[in-house]
Design a protein around this motif. Sequence first.
Motif, PDB file in Angstrom:
ATOM      1  N   ASP A   1      15.131  37.447   6.727  1.00  0.00           N
ATOM      2  CA  ASP A   1      13.672  37.465   6.642  1.00  0.00           C
ATOM      3  C   ASP A   1      13.196  38.106   5.342  1.00  0.00           C
ATOM      4  O   ASP A   1      12.274  37.604   4.693  1.00  0.00           O
ATOM      5  CB  ASP A   1      13.076  38.208   7.841  1.00  0.00           C
ATOM      6  CG  ASP A   1      13.071  37.378   9.113  1.00  0.00           C
ATOM      7  OD1 ASP A   1      12.868  36.153   9.008  1.00  0.00           O
ATOM      8  OD2 ASP A   1      13.274  37.937  10.194  1.00  0.00           O
TER       9      ASP A   1
ATOM     10  N   PRO B   1      12.980  44.913  12.325  1.00  0.00           N
ATOM     11  CA  PRO B   1      12.976  43.471  12.602  1.00  0.00           C
ATOM     12  C   PRO B   1      11.567  42.897  12.703  1.00  0.00           C
ATOM     13  O   PRO B   1      11.272  41.842  12.125  1.00  0.00           O
ATOM     14  CB  PRO B   1      13.730  43.376  13.937  1.00  0.00           C
ATOM     15  CG  PRO B   1      14.647  44.552  13.929  1.00  0.00           C
ATOM     16  CD  PRO B   1      13.855  45.643  13.277  1.00  0.00           C
ATOM     17  N   THR B   2      10.680  43.596  13.439  1.00  0.00           N
ATOM     18  CA  THR B   2       9.295  43.121  13.540  1.00  0.00           C
ATOM     19  C   THR B   2       8.596  43.210  12.198  1.00  0.00           C
ATOM     20  O   THR B   2       7.859  42.292  11.799  1.00  0.00           O
ATOM     21  CB  THR B   2       8.530  43.947  14.593  1.00  0.00           C
ATOM     22  OG1 THR B   2       9.156  43.771  15.869  1.00  0.00           O
ATOM     23  CG2 THR B   2       7.072  43.507  14.690  1.00  0.00           C
TER      24      THR B   2
ATOM     25  N   ASP C   1      14.436  27.800   9.475  1.00  0.00           N
ATOM     26  CA  ASP C   1      15.183  28.694   8.575  1.00  0.00           C
ATOM     27  C   ASP C   1      16.580  28.167   8.251  1.00  0.00           C
ATOM     28  O   ASP C   1      17.157  28.542   7.225  1.00  0.00           O
ATOM     29  CB  ASP C   1      15.293  30.095   9.177  1.00  0.00           C
ATOM     30  CG  ASP C   1      14.006  30.889   8.991  1.00  0.00           C
ATOM     31  OD1 ASP C   1      13.135  30.442   8.226  1.00  0.00           O
ATOM     32  OD2 ASP C   1      13.877  31.958   9.620  1.00  0.00           O
TER      33      ASP C   1
ATOM     34  N   ARG D   1      19.575  39.008  10.614  1.00  0.00           N
ATOM     35  CA  ARG D   1      18.261  38.389  10.758  1.00  0.00           C
ATOM     36  C   ARG D   1      17.220  39.079   9.873  1.00  0.00           C
ATOM     37  O   ARG D   1      16.394  38.430   9.233  1.00  0.00           O
ATOM     38  CB  ARG D   1      17.845  38.464  12.227  1.00  0.00           C
ATOM     39  CG  ARG D   1      16.502  37.857  12.551  1.00  0.00           C
ATOM     40  CD  ARG D   1      16.537  36.358  12.486  1.00  0.00           C
ATOM     41  NE  ARG D   1      15.724  35.842  11.421  1.00  0.00           N
ATOM     42  CZ  ARG D   1      15.289  34.592  11.321  1.00  0.00           C
ATOM     43  NH1 ARG D   1      15.611  33.712  12.231  1.00  0.00           N
ATOM     44  NH2 ARG D   1      14.570  34.203  10.313  1.00  0.00           N
TER      45      ARG D   1
ATOM     46  N   ARG E   1       7.027  38.502   6.238  1.00  0.00           N
ATOM     47  CA  ARG E   1       7.220  37.119   5.764  1.00  0.00           C
ATOM     48  C   ARG E   1       5.901  36.375   5.712  1.00  0.00           C
ATOM     49  O   ARG E   1       5.649  35.597   4.785  1.00  0.00           O
ATOM     50  CB  ARG E   1       8.194  36.375   6.681  1.00  0.00           C
ATOM     51  CG  ARG E   1       9.599  36.366   6.187  1.00  0.00           C
ATOM     52  CD  ARG E   1      10.459  35.485   7.041  1.00  0.00           C
ATOM     53  NE  ARG E   1      10.155  34.056   6.927  1.00  0.00           N
ATOM     54  CZ  ARG E   1      10.889  33.107   7.463  1.00  0.00           C
ATOM     55  NH1 ARG E   1      11.984  33.431   8.144  1.00  0.00           N
ATOM     56  NH2 ARG E   1      10.580  31.843   7.327  1.00  0.00           N
ATOM     57  N   TRP E   2       5.050  36.580   6.698  1.00  0.00           N
ATOM     58  CA  TRP E   2       3.736  35.936   6.674  1.00  0.00           C
ATOM     59  C   TRP E   2       2.890  36.449   5.517  1.00  0.00           C
ATOM     60  O   TRP E   2       2.174  35.678   4.868  1.00  0.00           O
ATOM     61  CB  TRP E   2       3.007  36.165   8.001  1.00  0.00           C
ATOM     62  CG  TRP E   2       3.440  35.227   9.077  1.00  0.00           C
ATOM     63  CD1 TRP E   2       4.105  35.535  10.225  1.00  0.00           C
ATOM     64  CD2 TRP E   2       3.231  33.808   9.112  1.00  0.00           C
ATOM     65  NE1 TRP E   2       4.331  34.403  10.960  1.00  0.00           N
ATOM     66  CE2 TRP E   2       3.804  33.331  10.314  1.00  0.00           C
ATOM     67  CE3 TRP E   2       2.622  32.900   8.248  1.00  0.00           C
ATOM     68  CZ2 TRP E   2       3.779  31.984  10.671  1.00  0.00           C
ATOM     69  CZ3 TRP E   2       2.600  31.558   8.596  1.00  0.00           C
ATOM     70  CH2 TRP E   2       3.171  31.115   9.793  1.00  0.00           C
TER      71      TRP E   2
ATOM     72  N   ARG F   1       9.614  40.307   9.970  1.00  0.00           N
ATOM     73  CA  ARG F   1       9.039  39.021  10.384  1.00  0.00           C
ATOM     74  C   ARG F   1       7.568  38.913   9.981  1.00  0.00           C
ATOM     75  O   ARG F   1       7.133  37.880   9.461  1.00  0.00           O
ATOM     76  CB  ARG F   1       9.203  38.845  11.902  1.00  0.00           C
ATOM     77  CG  ARG F   1      10.628  38.620  12.356  1.00  0.00           C
ATOM     78  CD  ARG F   1      10.682  38.172  13.797  1.00  0.00           C
ATOM     79  NE  ARG F   1      10.312  39.238  14.710  1.00  0.00           N
ATOM     80  CZ  ARG F   1      11.180  40.024  15.329  1.00  0.00           C
ATOM     81  NH1 ARG F   1      12.476  39.876  15.113  1.00  0.00           N
ATOM     82  NH2 ARG F   1      10.775  40.964  16.165  1.00  0.00           N
TER      83      ARG F   1
ATOM     84  N   SER G   1       7.727  33.625  12.683  1.00  0.00           N
ATOM     85  CA  SER G   1       8.008  33.727  11.250  1.00  0.00           C
ATOM     86  C   SER G   1       8.813  32.562  10.681  1.00  0.00           C
ATOM     87  O   SER G   1       8.697  32.287   9.479  1.00  0.00           O
ATOM     88  CB  SER G   1       8.721  35.050  10.937  1.00  0.00           C
ATOM     89  OG  SER G   1       9.986  35.110  11.569  1.00  0.00           O
ATOM     90  N   PRO G   2       9.645  31.819  11.451  1.00  0.00           N
ATOM     91  CA  PRO G   2      10.298  30.649  10.857  1.00  0.00           C
ATOM     92  C   PRO G   2       9.319  29.597  10.332  1.00  0.00           C
ATOM     93  O   PRO G   2       9.715  28.719   9.560  1.00  0.00           O
ATOM     94  CB  PRO G   2      11.149  30.095  12.013  1.00  0.00           C
ATOM     95  CG  PRO G   2      11.467  31.291  12.840  1.00  0.00           C
ATOM     96  CD  PRO G   2      10.212  32.120  12.787  1.00  0.00           C
TER      97      PRO G   2
ATOM     98  N   GLY H   1       4.744  37.425  14.286  1.00  0.00           N
ATOM     99  CA  GLY H   1       6.076  37.722  13.770  1.00  0.00           C
ATOM    100  C   GLY H   1       7.152  36.881  14.431  1.00  0.00           C
ATOM    101  O   GLY H   1       8.104  36.444  13.785  1.00  0.00           O
ATOM    102  N   GLN H   2       6.995  36.614  15.715  1.00  0.00           N
ATOM    103  CA  GLN H   2       7.964  35.767  16.409  1.00  0.00           C
ATOM    104  C   GLN H   2       7.940  34.340  15.874  1.00  0.00           C
ATOM    105  O   GLN H   2       8.916  33.602  16.016  1.00  0.00           O
ATOM    106  CB  GLN H   2       7.674  35.773  17.908  1.00  0.00           C
ATOM    107  CG  GLN H   2       7.883  37.117  18.586  1.00  0.00           C
ATOM    108  CD  GLN H   2       7.466  37.096  20.040  1.00  0.00           C
ATOM    109  OE1 GLN H   2       7.514  36.066  20.701  1.00  0.00           O
ATOM    110  NE2 GLN H   2       7.035  38.232  20.545  1.00  0.00           N
TER     111      GLN H   2
END
Length: 249
Positions: A236, A194-195, A46, A232, A201-202, A198, A158-159, A155-156
């Motif tokens: 995202d 936040p979750t 990112d 953050r 994004r996928w 992330r 996601s970068p 999700g973790q």
Amino acid sequence: MARRVLDALRGAGHTTVTAAHLEHAATLPPEDQVAALGAVRLLGADVLAPYVLTGSAPPAEETVAVAAALDALPPAQPPPAAPPGGPEPAWVRAWIDWSLVTVLARIDPAVTAPTAPEPPPPPRCAAPTAPRHAPATAEGGVTHEGWVPWSVLMGQLSPLALPGLDGPVHQAARSGATGLARGATRAVLRRDFPTAARITRWLAWLHAEGVRLPLDPAPLTEHITLLGGGGRVALDTAIAGRLLGLESV
């Protein structure tokens, strides 16, 4: 650091992200300088998202700064085993390190960067499990051993949801679109933005890839943008918006 990337993505602030970040950190106490290097590693690919998403070439000092952060805190070799055989945080870190090294090498092959770590196996989405005593013709329910933890784990990672990156994790996303849609929806209903950001994004990455999805990720992205908070989450959703062509996000 996320705010720096977001400003660069929106065309505001410094023309560099990592170089400006480390230049500022050089004026700080030693322990804060180490933390600044860690922030680069934490965001993974990112940190280079403004260049990946706009197609612009980064200044030379930018890729040199990213390589310096990788030299100072090199990726672990060999990578850890996938959970449950190995620790989940270290396994996630290995994949994010892979994303950063891979994007850096692609953007500027002239920069000497550490060898990309051998990627560990991708997360697997467990098949839906039919509830006990359900009619044979009923749609199977899904236990917590299925899409819930898997979508959170994705999700973790996601970068990795950036154009030009592809690998086993991306293939897992393609084969688990329904699980990702469920995971994003569940996170929004729980107000875990936040979750939700992330995982969404996928979904945006899958949409950009032309994968058919069970929901429209555009209003989901806009909803999270309005209700989520923090640098953050904003980054995202901005990246998801770029992937979806939502320039206003």
